[in-house]
Scaffold this active site. Structure first.
Site, PDB file in Angstrom:
ATOM      1  N   ILE A 171       2.391  -7.264 -20.867  1.00 34.20           N
ATOM      2  CA  ILE A 171       1.984  -8.114 -19.938  1.00 34.20           C
ATOM      3  C   ILE A 171       1.723  -7.563 -18.648  1.00 34.20           C
ATOM      4  CG2 ILE A 171       2.886 -10.244 -18.338  1.00 34.20           C
ATOM      5  CD1 ILE A 171       4.351 -11.191 -20.991  1.00 34.20           C
ATOM      6  N   ASN A 197      14.054   4.062 -13.765  1.00 34.31           N
ATOM      7  CA  ASN A 197      14.659   3.162 -14.665  1.00 34.31           C
ATOM      8  C   ASN A 197      15.424   2.373 -13.618  1.00 34.31           C
ATOM      9  OD1 ASN A 197      16.525   2.314 -16.455  1.00 34.31           O
ATOM     10  ND2 ASN A 197      16.474   3.747 -17.768  1.00 34.31           N
ATOM     11  N   ARG A 219      21.013 -12.519 -33.148  1.00 33.05           N
ATOM     12  CA  ARG A 219      19.597 -12.845 -33.062  1.00 33.05           C
ATOM     13  C   ARG A 219      19.765 -13.452 -31.354  1.00 33.05           C
ATOM     14  NH1 ARG A 219      14.123 -14.354 -34.043  1.00 33.05           N
ATOM     15  NH2 ARG A 219      13.468 -15.148 -32.021  1.00 33.05           N
ATOM     16  N   TYR A 268      19.464 -12.018 -26.841  1.00 33.03           N
ATOM     17  CA  TYR A 268      18.685 -12.077 -25.895  1.00 33.03           C
ATOM     18  C   TYR A 268      18.269 -13.220 -25.054  1.00 33.03           C
ATOM     19  CZ  TYR A 268      13.249 -11.970 -24.891  1.00 33.03           C
ATOM     20  OH  TYR A 268      12.118 -12.375 -24.179  1.00 33.03           O
ATOM     21  N   LYS A 286      19.040 -14.164 -21.411  1.00 35.69           N
ATOM     22  CA  LYS A 286      17.892 -14.795 -20.610  1.00 35.69           C
ATOM     23  C   LYS A 286      18.335 -16.134 -19.779  1.00 35.69           C
ATOM     24  CE  LYS A 286      13.898 -12.352 -21.036  1.00 35.69           C
ATOM     25  NZ  LYS A 286      13.110 -11.555 -19.991  1.00 35.69           N
ATOM     26  N   ARG A 297       6.523  -6.887 -32.517  1.00 37.82           N
ATOM     27  CA  ARG A 297       6.518  -8.343 -32.665  1.00 37.82           C
ATOM     28  C   ARG A 297       5.332  -8.546 -33.722  1.00 37.82           C
ATOM     29  NH1 ARG A 297       6.919  -9.341 -26.362  1.00 37.82           N
ATOM     30  NH2 ARG A 297       6.139  -7.488 -26.249  1.00 37.82           N
ATOM     31  N   VAL A 350       8.571 -13.092 -43.432  1.00 36.70           N
ATOM     32  CA  VAL A 350      10.086 -13.239 -43.389  1.00 36.70           C
ATOM     33  C   VAL A 350      10.359 -14.714 -43.655  1.00 36.70           C
ATOM     34  CG1 VAL A 350      12.026 -13.273 -41.779  1.00 36.70           C
ATOM     35  CG2 VAL A 350      10.138 -11.472 -41.510  1.00 36.70           C
ATOM     36  N   ARG A 399       4.900 -21.308 -34.732  1.00 33.36           N
ATOM     37  CA  ARG A 399       4.737 -20.813 -33.167  1.00 33.36           C
ATOM     38  C   ARG A 399       3.407 -21.221 -32.636  1.00 33.36           C
ATOM     39  NH1 ARG A 399       9.235 -19.176 -34.348  1.00 33.36           N
ATOM     40  NH2 ARG A 399      10.163 -17.362 -33.952  1.00 33.36           N
ATOM     41  N   ASP A 448      16.251 -17.455 -36.562  1.00 33.42           N
ATOM     42  CA  ASP A 448      14.894 -17.665 -35.904  1.00 33.42           C
ATOM     43  C   ASP A 448      14.772 -19.169 -35.309  1.00 33.42           C
ATOM     44  OD1 ASP A 448      12.560 -17.215 -35.618  1.00 33.42           O
ATOM     45  OD2 ASP A 448      11.771 -17.190 -37.670  1.00 33.42           O
TER      46      ASP A 448
HETATM   47  N1  LIG Z   1       4.883 -11.260 -24.724  1.00 27.40           N
HETATM   48  C1  LIG Z   1       5.292 -12.457 -24.793  1.00 27.40           C
HETATM   49  O1  LIG Z   1       4.782 -13.119 -25.396  1.00 27.40           O
HETATM   50  C2  LIG Z   1       6.616 -12.588 -24.031  1.00 27.40           C
HETATM   51  C3  LIG Z   1       7.088 -13.776 -24.458  1.00 27.40           C
HETATM   52  C4  LIG Z   1       8.568 -14.160 -23.846  1.00 27.40           C
HETATM   53  C5  LIG Z   1       8.919 -13.643 -22.841  1.00 27.40           C
HETATM   54  N2  LIG Z   1       8.388 -12.213 -22.327  1.00 27.40           N
HETATM   55  C6  LIG Z   1       9.075 -11.787 -21.255  1.00 27.40           C
HETATM   56  O2  LIG Z   1       8.010 -11.093 -20.608  1.00 27.40           O
HETATM   57  C7  LIG Z   1       8.212  -9.787 -20.036  1.00 27.40           C
HETATM   58  C8  LIG Z   1       7.491  -8.592 -20.418  1.00 27.40           C
HETATM   59  O3  LIG Z   1       7.140  -8.775 -21.786  1.00 27.40           O
HETATM   60  P1  LIG Z   1       6.088  -7.703 -22.405  1.00 27.40           P
HETATM   61  O4  LIG Z   1       5.704  -8.623 -23.568  1.00 27.40           O
HETATM   62  O5  LIG Z   1       5.244  -7.234 -21.346  1.00 27.40           O
HETATM   63  O6  LIG Z   1       7.054  -6.512 -22.949  1.00 27.40           O
HETATM   64  P2  LIG Z   1       7.043  -4.806 -22.732  1.00 27.40           P
HETATM   65  O7  LIG Z   1       7.959  -4.279 -23.626  1.00 27.40           O
HETATM   66  O8  LIG Z   1       5.565  -4.491 -23.267  1.00 27.40           O
HETATM   67  O9  LIG Z   1       7.223  -4.454 -21.346  1.00 27.40           O
HETATM   68  C9  LIG Z   1       8.395  -4.435 -20.735  1.00 27.40           C
HETATM   69  C10 LIG Z   1       8.226  -3.251 -19.953  1.00 27.40           C
HETATM   70  O10 LIG Z   1       9.382  -3.063 -19.059  1.00 27.40           O
HETATM   71  C11 LIG Z   1       9.794  -1.746 -19.148  1.00 27.40           C
HETATM   72  N3  LIG Z   1      11.266  -1.610 -18.765  1.00 27.40           N
HETATM   73  C12 LIG Z   1      12.303  -2.044 -19.562  1.00 27.40           C
HETATM   74  N4  LIG Z   1      13.382  -1.637 -19.115  1.00 27.40           N
HETATM   75  C13 LIG Z   1      13.192  -1.159 -18.015  1.00 27.40           C
HETATM   76  C14 LIG Z   1      13.795  -0.348 -16.877  1.00 27.40           C
HETATM   77  N5  LIG Z   1      15.270  -0.420 -16.974  1.00 27.40           N
HETATM   78  N6  LIG Z   1      13.704   0.147 -16.047  1.00 27.40           N
HETATM   79  C15 LIG Z   1      12.072   0.300 -15.861  1.00 27.40           C
HETATM   80  N7  LIG Z   1      11.238  -0.363 -16.652  1.00 27.40           N
HETATM   81  C16 LIG Z   1      11.689  -1.122 -17.806  1.00 27.40           C
HETATM   82  C17 LIG Z   1       9.212  -1.072 -20.321  1.00 27.40           C
HETATM   83  O11 LIG Z   1       9.086   0.318 -20.396  1.00 27.40           O
HETATM   84  C18 LIG Z   1       8.176  -2.025 -20.760  1.00 27.40           C
HETATM   85  O12 LIG Z   1       6.990  -1.244 -20.063  1.00 27.40           O
HETATM   86  C19 LIG Z   1       9.853  -9.478 -20.847  1.00 27.40           C
HETATM   87  O13 LIG Z   1      10.926  -9.772 -19.694  1.00 27.40           O
HETATM   88  C20 LIG Z   1       9.768 -10.527 -22.003  1.00 27.40           C
HETATM   89  O14 LIG Z   1      11.136 -10.949 -22.103  1.00 27.40           O
HETATM   90  C21 LIG Z   1       7.060 -11.835 -23.092  1.00 27.40           C
HETATM   91  O1  LIG Z   2       6.978 -13.960 -27.612  1.00 25.02           O
HETATM   92  C1  LIG Z   2       7.519 -14.902 -27.336  1.00 25.02           C
HETATM   93  O2  LIG Z   2       7.316 -15.891 -26.796  1.00 25.02           O
HETATM   94  C2  LIG Z   2       9.112 -14.594 -27.615  1.00 25.02           C
HETATM   95  O3  LIG Z   2       9.388 -14.913 -28.687  1.00 25.02           O
HETATM   96  C3  LIG Z   2       9.310 -13.430 -29.615  1.00 25.02           C
HETATM   97  O4  LIG Z   2      10.297 -13.807 -30.612  1.00 25.02           O
HETATM   98  P1  LIG Z   2       9.336 -14.424 -31.969  1.00 25.02           P
HETATM   99  O5  LIG Z   2       8.243 -15.230 -31.815  1.00 25.02           O
HETATM  100  O6  LIG Z   2      10.521 -14.667 -32.869  1.00 25.02           O
HETATM  101  O7  LIG Z   2       9.157 -12.849 -32.411  1.00 25.02           O
HETATM  102  P2  LIG Z   2       7.815 -12.454 -33.477  1.00 25.02           P
HETATM  103  O8  LIG Z   2       8.177 -10.831 -33.476  1.00 25.02           O
HETATM  104  O9  LIG Z   2       6.547 -12.440 -32.663  1.00 25.02           O
HETATM  105  O10 LIG Z   2       8.164 -13.152 -34.837  1.00 25.02           O
HETATM  106  C4  LIG Z   2       7.187 -14.382 -34.723  1.00 25.02           C
HETATM  107  C5  LIG Z   2       7.786 -14.893 -36.239  1.00 25.02           C
HETATM  108  O11 LIG Z   2       7.204 -13.752 -37.444  1.00 25.02           O
HETATM  109  C6  LIG Z   2       8.032 -13.611 -38.279  1.00 25.02           C
HETATM  110  N1  LIG Z   2       7.469 -12.182 -38.952  1.00 25.02           N
HETATM  111  C7  LIG Z   2       7.682 -11.360 -37.846  1.00 25.02           C
HETATM  112  C8  LIG Z   2       7.042  -9.907 -38.427  1.00 25.02           C
HETATM  113  C9  LIG Z   2       6.660  -9.825 -39.631  1.00 25.02           C
HETATM  114  O12 LIG Z   2       6.342  -8.637 -40.074  1.00 25.02           O
HETATM  115  N2  LIG Z   2       6.529 -10.858 -40.464  1.00 25.02           N
HETATM  116  C10 LIG Z   2       7.057 -11.892 -40.071  1.00 25.02           C
HETATM  117  O13 LIG Z   2       7.218 -12.949 -40.959  1.00 25.02           O
HETATM  118  C11 LIG Z   2       9.480 -13.633 -37.386  1.00 25.02           C
HETATM  119  O14 LIG Z   2      10.507 -13.700 -38.643  1.00 25.02           O
HETATM  120  C12 LIG Z   2       9.024 -14.815 -36.795  1.00 25.02           C
HETATM  121  O15 LIG Z   2       9.555 -16.152 -37.461  1.00 25.02           O
HETATM  122  C13 LIG Z   2      10.191 -12.452 -28.820  1.00 25.02           C
HETATM  123  O16 LIG Z   2      11.644 -12.540 -28.895  1.00 25.02           O
HETATM  124  C14 LIG Z   2      10.017 -12.171 -27.554  1.00 25.02           C
HETATM  125  O17 LIG Z   2       8.809 -11.502 -27.224  1.00 25.02           O
HETATM  126  C15 LIG Z   2       9.391 -13.474 -26.477  1.00 25.02           C
HETATM  127  O18 LIG Z   2      10.476 -13.619 -25.646  1.00 25.02           O
END
Ligand SMILES: NC(=O)c1ccc[n+]([C@@H]2O[C@H](COP(=O)([O-])OP(=O)(O)OC[C@H]3O[C@@H](n4cnc5c(N)ncnc54)[C@H](O)[C@@H]3O)[C@@H](O)[C@H]2O)c1
Ligand SMILES: O=C(O)[C@H]1O[C@H](OP(=O)(O)OP(=O)(O)OC[C@H]2O[C@@H](n3ccc(=O)[nH]c3=O)[C@H](O)[C@@H]2O)[C@H](O)[C@@H](O)[C@@H]1O
Length: 394
Positions: free
Chosen positions: A34, A81, A187, A190, A194, A240, A258, A265, A342
């Site tokens: 993101i 970090n 599971r 997290y 949050k 993911r 799975v 979703r 899940d």
């Molecule tokens: N991608 C999604 O759909 C999604 C869904 C729900 C929530 N979120 C939330 O959005 C945020 C970003 O998600 P993302 O998908 O970009 O994940 P991501 O893992 O790609 O990005 C997270 C970044 O944070 C950095 N980071 C983690 N711990 C750190 C630390 N201690 N110090 C410095 N940097 C650190 C990692 O190196 C990484 O680059 C997260 O808080 C996640 O829980 C994302």
């Molecule tokens: O993206 C989000 O909004 C949030 O949900 C995700 O959780 P989830 O959607 O369960 O994670 P995914 O790995 O994207 O899995 C989605 C679904 O696909 C399934 N899955 C995943 C991987 C795979 O190879 N096969 C499969 O069936 C999982 O069991 C789950 O039901 C993660 O927890 C976070 O990145 C985030 O907070």
């Protein structure tokens, strides 16, 4: 491009018609999925400055180098970090706004590394909240749709007609309960971490007047999400679902469903979602004190349907035949290990974000998969061929 971007930026106004003042933004976790898209948007379309904090910068290297980029000097990378770095408070103090994205957020970690997950999502976020509150700085904190857990409807009998009633499954920021499984279902480590940081931020707002916005992303997907195991991440790593299925498609392997792929979703394109975050950044009076669902309720599929669509789209963009066995079922215990559970269904209610920011997602699931899988194929297909061709060391 530079002149049109800056000319456009200087004329930009917020949703109430006021000119937008350039901000300095401390973005923690800027090097992730993101963060990289948000940095791109802020550099190419606004005049804001970004202090980009992360332990990695591979996903934003293209914004940092070379020195003659149009936004040169507006983005600086600080490799740190947040667990243990005394520079954090100074960087927050230098900024008008802090955005915290840093987290462990891959489900494969929640039940296998629950301590790291809880520390990352709660303990490590505490100083960020504290420094923002003490220094009167605005905070946009990234939470998750997982705080809703399971739907109320999932506890009804399978044939209950109430399961079709949106009151039993649509997730509303200010009404829906947070429903997690038992403690041994790790599971939920997290989601629970949050939830607690959300409550703390909310309390800082209520008791100490801290200006905050909480974002609950609903499955944002697109290019640069996670990693492809064995190419730009560990061979045994489990990213993911988008990256898991991309990896299977690139290798010509069946996609693993799975527990039958029955969970549902709603997927939103990262570029649509980033528009919503930009509106939050630039409209503090409309965003402060709010929790926002950010998702696309029109893009709902079961995981099985997602797999089927990705197989079709990948075949179109790569010109390759789908694998002979397109999907296989695996148990969650086999795939994720003990303690997995899940979310059954995730439909975001959009009333709050619509009312406050007038935001709506635009991109259909097919279109977002087409652009994302085109990127995956272009970025990884050659690298995967080389990995497959390499003899396995004995
Ligand atoms: N991608 C999604 O759909 C999604 C869904 C729900 C929530 N979120 C939330 O959005 C945020 C970003 O998600 P993302 O998908 O970009 O994940 P991501 O893992 O790609 O990005 C997270 C970044 O944070 C950095 N980071 C983690 N711990 C750190 C630390 N201690 N110090 C410095 N940097 C650190 C990692 O190196 C990484 O680059 C997260 O808080 C996640 O829980 C994302
Ligand atoms: O993206 C989000 O909004 C949030 O949900 C995700 O959780 P989830 O959607 O369960 O994670 P995914 O790995 O994207 O899995 C989605 C679904 O696909 C399934 N899955 C995943 C991987 C795979 O190879 N096969 C499969 O069936 C999982 O069991 C789950 O039901 C993660 O927890 C976070 O990145 C985030 O907070």
């Amino acid at each position: 491009m530079a002149s049109s971007a800056s000319a456009g930026a200087s004329a930009r106004v917020d949703l109430d018609g006021n000119p937008i003042k350039p901000l300095t933004i401390c973005m923690i976790g800027a090097g992730g999925f993101i963060g990289s898209h948000l940095c791109e948007k802020l550099m190419s379309e606004t005049q804001h400055k970004v202090l980009a904090l992360d332990v990695y910068n591979d996903k934003i290297k293209h914004l940092l180098e070379p020195d003659n980029l149009p936004w040169h000097g507006r983005i600086t990378f600080h490799r740190l970090n947040i667990k243990h770095d005394s520079r954090l408070e100074g960087l927050i103090k230098m900024s008008d706004l802090t955005i915290n994205l840093a987290a462990i957020c891959t489900p494969a970690d929640y039940n296998t590394r629950p301590l790291d997950t809880i520390y990352s999502n709660f303990i490590d976020a505490l100083p960020v909240v504290k420094y923002c509150s003490e220094n009167n700085k605005r905070l946009i904190h990234f939470s998750t749709c997982e705080v809703y857990g399971k739907t109320i409807g999932s506890f009804l009998p399978k044939d209950s007609p109430l399961r079709q009633d949106p009151a039993y499954y649509v997730l509303k920021e200010d009404e829906s309960p947070c429903i997690f499984g038992s403690i041994e279902k790790q599971r939920w480590s997290y989601a629970c971490a949050k939830q607690l940081i959300e409550r703390l931020i909310y309390a800082e707002g209520a008791e100490n007047g801290m200006e905050f916005t909480i974002v609950r992303p609903f499955n944002w997907i697109g290019p640069r999400m996670d990693f492809i195991p064995g190419v730009d991440g560990p061979s045994e790593g489990v990213p993911r679902v988008l990256a898991c299925f991309s990896n299977n498609l690139l290798r010509g392997q069946p996609l693993k469903l799975v527990d039958g792929g029955q969970s549902q979703r709603t997927f939103v394109y990262i570029k649509d979602a980033i528009e919503a975050v930009t509106l939050m950044i630039e409209n503090p009076a409309r965003a402060n004190g709010h929790i926002f669902n950010v998702g696309n309720p029109n893009n709902e599929v079961t995981v099985r349907q997602l797999a089927e669509m990705m197989i079709k789209v990948y075949s179109k963009v790569s010109g390759e035949q789908p694998p002979e066995t397109p999907t296989i079922d695996v148990s969650s215990k086999e795939f994720y290990g003990e303690g997995y559970d899940d979310s059954d269904k995730r439909i975001p209610d959009m009333t709050t974000i619509n009312r406050q920011l007038g935001w709506n997602p635009k991109t259909s699931l097919w279109d977002l998969l087409e652009s994302t899988l085109t990127y995956q194929h272009r970025t990884y297909a050659e690298a995967i061929k080389k990995v497959i061709a390499k003899p396995v060391a004995s």
